[in-house]
Enzyme design. Structure first.
Site, PDB file in Angstrom:
ATOM      1  N   TYR A 111       0.844  -1.201   0.000  1.00 14.99           N
ATOM      2  CA  TYR A 111       0.000   0.000   0.000  1.00 14.99           C
ATOM      3  C   TYR A 111       0.871   1.238   0.000  1.00 14.99           C
ATOM      4  CZ  TYR A 111      -4.328  -2.455   1.304  1.00 14.99           C
ATOM      5  OH  TYR A 111      -5.436  -3.256   1.316  1.00 14.99           O
ATOM      6  N   TYR A 150      -0.512  -9.703   0.751  1.00 13.65           N
ATOM      7  CA  TYR A 150       0.498  -9.056   1.587  1.00 13.65           C
ATOM      8  C   TYR A 150       0.502  -9.642   3.003  1.00 13.65           C
ATOM      9  CZ  TYR A 150      -3.467  -6.084   3.087  1.00 13.65           C
ATOM     10  OH  TYR A 150      -4.671  -5.612   3.550  1.00 13.65           O
ATOM     11  N   ARG A 160      -2.764 -11.806   3.873  1.00 11.13           N
ATOM     12  CA  ARG A 160      -4.112 -11.537   3.388  1.00 11.13           C
ATOM     13  C   ARG A 160      -4.269 -12.029   1.963  1.00 11.13           C
ATOM     14  NH1 ARG A 160      -7.698  -8.183   4.513  1.00 11.13           N
ATOM     15  NH2 ARG A 160      -8.862 -10.047   4.039  1.00 11.13           N
ATOM     16  N   HIS A 163      -7.095  -8.647  -2.381  1.00 12.90           N
ATOM     17  CA  HIS A 163      -8.440  -8.070  -2.217  1.00 12.90           C
ATOM     18  C   HIS A 163      -8.438  -6.600  -2.585  1.00 12.90           C
ATOM     19  CE1 HIS A 163      -6.281  -7.322   1.547  1.00 12.90           C
ATOM     20  NE2 HIS A 163      -6.945  -6.184   1.569  1.00 12.90           N
ATOM     21  N   HIS A 165     -10.568  -3.159  -1.386  1.00  9.86           N
ATOM     22  CA  HIS A 165     -11.530  -2.610  -0.420  1.00  9.86           C
ATOM     23  C   HIS A 165     -12.564  -1.768  -1.168  1.00  9.86           C
ATOM     24  CE1 HIS A 165      -9.175  -3.603   3.230  1.00  9.86           C
ATOM     25  NE2 HIS A 165      -8.131  -3.467   2.425  1.00  9.86           N
TER      26      HIS A 165
HETATM   27 FE   LIG Z   1      -6.246  -4.465   2.641  1.00  6.81          FE
END
Ligand SMILES: [Fe+2]
Length: 240
Positions: A111, A150, A160, A163, A165
Site C-alpha cells: 500500500y 500481503y 491476506r 483483495h 476494499h
Molecule cells: Fe487491505
C-alpha cells in the site's frame, strides 16, 4: 426480521439476517478483541432519517477516477484487470447514483501508506485509490491492477488474500457498506481470519468476484464481475 412501516412513497428497509454478517468479536482476527463492544447492542428503531439523511462525496468524482492505471505519468506494473458489476437493493433493483470508492495494494502487495513498511516495492505509477458513481442500471466499472497478497501481523506467517476494499454510499445514509472483494480460487482463504470470520459460507462467496470472459478485453485486460447487494438477505457482507 423487523420491518419499518412507512408512508407508501418511502422504501422499506429490512434488518440483516443472523449469520450473514461477521460478528463484531472474532478472536482469531486479533484487532476485533480491541474494538468489539463489551456490552449488548441496543437496537434502535428505524426512522425516516435513514432514508432522508445526507449522503456524501458524490460531487467529487473526476474523469479518470475509475481508471487506476491512468492516474500517474506512466502505466503501473502488474496484471491489468477490469472490475465491474451492479449495485442492487434489498429487492434486487439497481441502485443508481451510488458512490463507490475503492482502495488497494499494488501488484507487489504494498500500500502507498506510511504504515505499510513491508519489503515490497512501491510503484510510482500506482496510487491505489479510485471512485465512481453507478449509472441508471446500477452498473459500475473500474480499470485497475490485480493487487498482490500481503503479510500482516495478526498471527505468525499471516497473509491476506488479494483483495480490493470497497466503500459504498447508496441513496440513503443507511445504505452504507464497506467490504472487501476477493478473487476466485485464492489459496489464502482458508488461512485468513477476516474471510473466515463470516459463519455463513454462502455469505463468504458473495465477497468473491467471478472471472468474466465477456468483460475481458482481448490483448488488454481480464474481467472480473462483482455485484454488490446493499441490504437484505442477500446482502454483501460488511467487513468487521
Ligand atoms: Fe487491505
Amino acid at each position: 426480521m423487523d420491518k419499518l412501516t412507512t408512508p407508501t412513497s418511502i422504501k422499506v428497509y429490512y434488518r440483516l439476517p443472523k449469520g450473514s454478517q461477521p460478528p463484531s468479536l472474532y478472536e482469531p482476527y486479533r484487532s476485533t478483541t480491541k474494538r468489539a463492544p463489551l456490552r449488548p447492542l441496543v437496537v434502535l428503531p428505524h426512522t425516516l432519517s435513514e432514508v432522508t439523511g445526507p449522503i456524501y462525496g458524490h460531487e467529487k468524482v473526476g474523469k479518470n477516477d475509475n481508471d487506476l492505471t491512468v492516474q500517474n505519468a506512466g502505466e503501473p506494473l502488474g496484471e491489468r484487470i477490469i472490475v465491474s458489476g451492479r449495485v442492487l437493493d434489498t429487492n434486487g433493483r439497481p441502485v443508481s447514483n451510488a458512490l463507490i470508492e475503492i482502495w488497494q495494494a499494488n501488484s507487489a502487495g504494498r500500500y502507498r501508506h506510511a504504515k505499510d513498511q513491508h519489503p515490497a516495492p512501491l510503484d510510482p505509477n500506482f496510487s491505489g485509490a479510485g471512485r465512481t458513481l453507478t449509472d441508471q442500471n446500477g452498473a459500475y466499472r473500474f480499470v485497475t491492477i490485480k493487487p498482490g497478497a500481503y503479510p500482516w501481523f495478526n498471527h505468525y506467517n499471516a497473509w491476506r488474500p488479494a483483495h480490493i476494499h470497497f466503500s459504498l454510499f447508496g441513496n440513503a445514509f443507511i445504505t452504507r457498506l464497506v467490504t472487501q472483494m476477493y478473487f476466485p480460487g485464492d489459496p489464502l482463504f482458508a488461512y485468513d481470519p477476516i474471510f473466515q470470520s463470516l459463519p455463513d459460507e454462502k455469505a463468504r462467496e458473495r465477497m468473491i468476484s467471478k472471472f468474466d470472459l465477456e468483460t475481458t478485453q482481448p490483448q488488454w485486460a481480464k474481467g472480473f464481475k462483482f455485484d454488490i447487494v446493499l441490504r437484505g438477505p442477500e446482502a454483501t457482507p460488511f467487513e468487521t
